[in-house]
Write a protein that holds these residues in place. Structure first.
Motif, short mmCIF file in Angstrom:
data_model
loop_
_atom_site.label_atom_id
_atom_site.label_comp_id
_atom_site.label_asym_id
_atom_site.label_seq_id
_atom_site.Cartn_x
_atom_site.Cartn_y
_atom_site.Cartn_z
N GLU A 111 -7.82 -10.95 -6.13
CA GLU A 111 -6.90 -12.15 -6.49
C GLU A 111 -5.49 -11.70 -6.84
OE1 GLU A 111 -8.83 -13.63 -9.85
OE2 GLU A 111 -10.27 -14.74 -8.65
N LYS A 112 -5.10 -10.46 -7.03
CA LYS A 112 -3.85 -9.80 -7.50
C LYS A 112 -3.44 -8.88 -6.25
CE LYS A 112 -3.77 -11.71 -11.90
NZ LYS A 112 -4.34 -10.99 -12.76
N GLU A 113 -4.10 -8.99 -5.36
CA GLU A 113 -4.07 -8.36 -4.33
C GLU A 113 -2.53 -7.95 -3.71
OE1 GLU A 113 -6.20 -8.67 -0.72
OE2 GLU A 113 -4.98 -6.98 0.60
N ASP A 114 -1.46 -9.00 -3.66
CA ASP A 114 -0.14 -8.87 -3.23
C ASP A 114 0.78 -7.89 -4.29
OD1 ASP A 114 -0.73 -10.19 -1.07
OD2 ASP A 114 0.04 -12.26 -1.63
N ALA A 115 0.31 -8.44 -5.53
CA ALA A 115 0.97 -7.61 -6.73
C ALA A 115 0.74 -6.18 -6.56
CB ALA A 115 0.76 -8.32 -8.02
N VAL A 116 -0.60 -5.94 -6.58
CA VAL A 116 -0.86 -4.39 -6.54
C VAL A 116 -0.12 -3.64 -5.33
CG1 VAL A 116 -2.98 -3.05 -6.13
CG2 VAL A 116 -3.30 -4.92 -7.59
N ARG A 117 -0.34 -4.31 -4.16
CA ARG A 117 0.26 -3.59 -3.03
C ARG A 117 1.79 -3.38 -3.38
NH1 ARG A 117 -2.97 -3.05 1.58
NH2 ARG A 117 -4.70 -4.17 1.41
N THR A 118 2.37 -4.59 -3.73
CA THR A 118 3.87 -4.30 -4.22
C THR A 118 4.17 -3.16 -5.04
OG1 THR A 118 4.23 -6.68 -3.99
CG2 THR A 118 5.87 -5.65 -4.88
N VAL A 119 3.40 -3.13 -6.02
CA VAL A 119 3.75 -2.04 -7.03
C VAL A 119 3.47 -0.78 -6.25
CG1 VAL A 119 2.59 -0.64 -8.93
CG2 VAL A 119 2.96 -3.25 -9.14
N LEU A 120 2.33 -0.34 -5.79
CA LEU A 120 2.18 0.83 -5.06
C LEU A 120 2.93 1.02 -3.87
CD1 LEU A 120 -1.60 1.15 -5.82
CD2 LEU A 120 -0.15 2.47 -6.95
N GLU A 121 3.23 0.10 -3.04
CA GLU A 121 4.06 0.39 -1.78
C GLU A 121 5.43 0.64 -2.30
OE1 GLU A 121 2.48 -2.57 1.09
OE2 GLU A 121 0.64 -1.28 0.86
N GLY A 122 5.81 -0.18 -3.27
CA GLY A 122 7.30 0.08 -3.93
C GLY A 122 7.52 1.44 -4.19
N TRP A 123 6.39 1.71 -5.00
CA TRP A 123 6.28 3.05 -5.71
C TRP A 123 6.46 4.23 -4.44
CZ3 TRP A 123 3.76 3.95 -10.80
CH2 TRP A 123 4.36 5.29 -11.39
N ALA A 124 5.69 4.03 -3.45
CA ALA A 124 5.56 5.04 -2.48
C ALA A 124 6.94 4.98 -1.72
CB ALA A 124 4.50 4.43 -1.46
N ASP A 125 7.66 3.79 -1.49
CA ASP A 125 8.85 3.83 -0.82
C ASP A 125 9.94 4.35 -1.41
OD1 ASP A 125 7.46 2.13 1.06
OD2 ASP A 125 8.64 0.31 0.72
N ASN A 126 9.91 4.25 -2.93
CA ASN A 126 10.84 4.96 -3.52
C ASN A 126 11.02 6.26 -3.59
OD1 ASN A 126 12.99 4.62 -5.91
ND2 ASN A 126 11.23 6.08 -6.87
N GLU A 127 9.52 6.81 -3.73
CA GLU A 127 9.44 8.35 -3.55
C GLU A 127 10.04 8.83 -2.25
OE1 GLU A 127 8.59 10.62 -5.86
OE2 GLU A 127 8.35 9.01 -7.19
N PHE A 128 9.73 8.26 -1.21
CA PHE A 128 10.15 8.68 0.18
C PHE A 128 11.52 8.50 0.63
CE2 PHE A 128 5.37 8.43 1.01
CZ PHE A 128 5.26 9.82 1.40
#
Lengths: 118, 427
Positions: free
Chosen positions: B82-99
């Motif tokens: 149910e929270k899939e979008d939010a979970v993806r936003t958090v982790l992908e946002g983090w990954a983008d930031n690191e890269f």
């Protein structure tokens, strides 16, 4: 100089073990410190981690190749990783293997790479 | 193969940060599954890095592993789906930031703030007023600090099961109360901040003042308390005067962390410590924090304690310590909270200020407090006072009682030496 393959059996810890993030980091640091030392001594050539599943087993039978899951999954034994080193002889290679932090957690098998002369 | 080094405590800190960020979108109710995901990601690093070396960007690698572990849960857990979008936003946002975003970029700074605020929100949840102070500390160490129950237990010298139980019960209490993860607003910040600061105070004190437990873990407790307190000082709502005062206290105290034991592991008293070996950077930072703490109208006990600590940290020598100012701080502390423990410290300060009669009066009053009968610092203070008043036999007798009750080896050895010296003098 002859090359030897160190087969590291069993991962450092089982997944179910209660181990803290700090302890994991410490363990990694032990291995990498060792690898670096071996690299500086021009002993370490390369290292690989193998995937956790047992891999595939290929056997030729009557003109056909039978592909099955590797033996490791059944034997519940995991080959965790490999190091390729160069050493003077088996004694030297054993000495190197004994200094590896993996000896605290698992088992190491050594095989010499057969390099044909000339 | 890379042999890149990685930052000290990286796993611990990343564990806390990823947990806090995922909890923001999934809710505290999912905390156990979130902790599993984080553990799985770190475990994967442990399975691979020993052979292939530490990757150039360890955090990015861990985030990728956490993504895989979290997406696996997305398939299996309804709440996660149910929270899939939010979970993806958090982790992908983090990954983008690191890269992509560098630490100096505006996006990088914004992201760092987001991570910090997630951590702060988690601290307020772990230190929720519905929990006991002991549970608040245990839960904060586990969830925010990335300590295992066993590490916390070893630092506190209590059974691992005790800490584990505290954590399980505290999580249940918070889940049942449906506590939401957020930094309190300005209207309730004062009451909600108090237990957070108290938990950090207890965490630091356990690491600093007890000589029991493993020394590297005690040091880690102090560092964790300082790190989390520093995070609180950075936020506009939580960076209140009392937060700066507590930060100052921690920094001043930590400057002496290594000077308190000699190479043999024996206690070195404040008077005998090599002041040149104190951590100057910590003292300077402590003075800056103490300045910031002066912004408000209210003077909290943390202000007083920080001021006392500053008197010690800034004195050029033991003899030049400003005991008058220290005594004034103790008087103020005792007016607010007449605790026998603080009065024991004031008794020592009186003695050091040369007021032996005043110290004696304080001792006589304190002797009626049954809670102090077994309290080793009180016994030490009494023995010291007796010695200074020339009552050697009495002093030796009190030291002997202290030796019997001392819980840690360095203190016991120290008292034995003091006792032996008196015994040889009077014999």
């Amino acid at each position: 100089m002859p090359k030897y393959l160190l087969e590291l059996h069993e991962p450092p810890v089982k997944k179910t073990q209660d181990i803290s993030p700090e302890e994991m980091q410490q363990m990694i640091a032990e291995y990498t410190t060792w690898s670096r030392k071996m690299g500086e001594a021009e002993i370490m050539v390369d290292g690989w981690k193998l995937t956790n599943e047992g891999g595939r087993h290929l056997v030729a039978k009557g003109g056909k190749v039978a592909v099955t899951d590797g033996p490791y999954s059944e034997a519940k034994e995991i080959l965790a990783g490999l190091f390729l080193i160069q050493a003077r002889d088996y004694d030297h290679a054993s000495e190197v293997a004994q200094s590896c932090p993996h000896m605290k957690f698992g088992r190491i098998a050594i095989r010499q790479v057969d390099m044909m002369e000339g | 193969m890379s042999t890149h080094d990685f930052v000290e405590h990286l796993f611990r800190h990343r564990a806390g940060q990823i947990t806090a960020s995922l909890a923001r979108v999934l809710g505290f109710g999912q905390i156990d599954l979130i902790e599993e995901v984080v553990q799985e990601a770190l475990y994967k690093a442990l399975a691979i890095w020993p052979y292939q070396g530490v990757p150039r960007n360890p955090t990015a690698w861990i985030i990728e592993a956490a993504k895989n572990a979290a997406y696996d849960r997305l398939r299996r857990e309804k709440v996660w789906r149910e929270k899939e979008d939010a979970v993806r936003t958090v982790l992908e946002g983090w990954a983008d930031n690191e890269f992509e975003a560098g630490a100096g970029s505006a996006a990088g700074a914004g992201f760092a703030r987001e991570i910090r605020d997630d951590t702060l929100a988690m601290m307020f949840t772990c230190c929720h007023p519905s929990l006991s102070p002991e549970s608040q500390v245990a839960l904060t160490l586990k969830v925010v600090g990335g300590f295992s129950a066993s590490e916390a237990a070893r630092a506190f010298l209590v059974a691992k099961e005790t800490i584990a139980q505290r954590i399980v019960r505290a999580k249940r209490t918070l889940r049942e109360a449906g506590v939401s993860l957020k930094i309190p607003g300005t209207d309730e910040i004062e009451t909600r901040l108090a237990p957070v600061l108290q938990a950090l105070y207890l965490m630091f004190n356990e690491g600093y003042a007890s000589w029991a437990g493993e020394s590297h873990l005690r040091r880690d407790l102090c560092h964790e308390a300082i790190r989390l307190c520093a995070l609180l000082t950075e936020h506009p709502v939580t960076g209140r005067p009392e937060t700066h005062a507590l930060h100052a206290l921690f920094l001043f105290q930590s400057s002496r962390f290594d000077s308190r034991l000699d190479e043999e592991g024996d206690l070195v008293l404040l008077a005998d410590q090599n002041r040149g070996a104190w951590d100057r950077a910590a003292i300077v930072a402590g003075a800056a924090a103490l300045n910031k703490s002066a912004a408000g109208e209210r003077v909290t006990p943390y202000h007083r304690e920080a001021e006392i600590a500053s008197c010690h940290a800034l004195a050029p020598s033991y003899d030049e310590t400003d005991w008058t100012r220290i005594l004034a701080c103790f008087d103020a502390l005792i007016t607010a909270n007449p605790s026998p423990v603080i009065r024991t410290h004031r008794m020592v300060a009186r003695m050091e200020a040369g007021d032996l009669d005043g110290a004696k009066r304080e001792e006589q009053q304190l002797a009626e407090e049954s809670s102090l009968l077994e309290y080793v610092p009180f016994l030490v203070a009494r023995a010291e006072l007796a010695e200074r008043r020339g009552e050697r036999v009495n002093a030796a007798a009190i030291f002997a009682r202290g030796i019997e009750r001392a819980a840690s080896e360095p203190v016991k050895r120290h008292l034995q030496r003091r006792w032996a010296r008196l015994a040889s003098q009077s014999g």
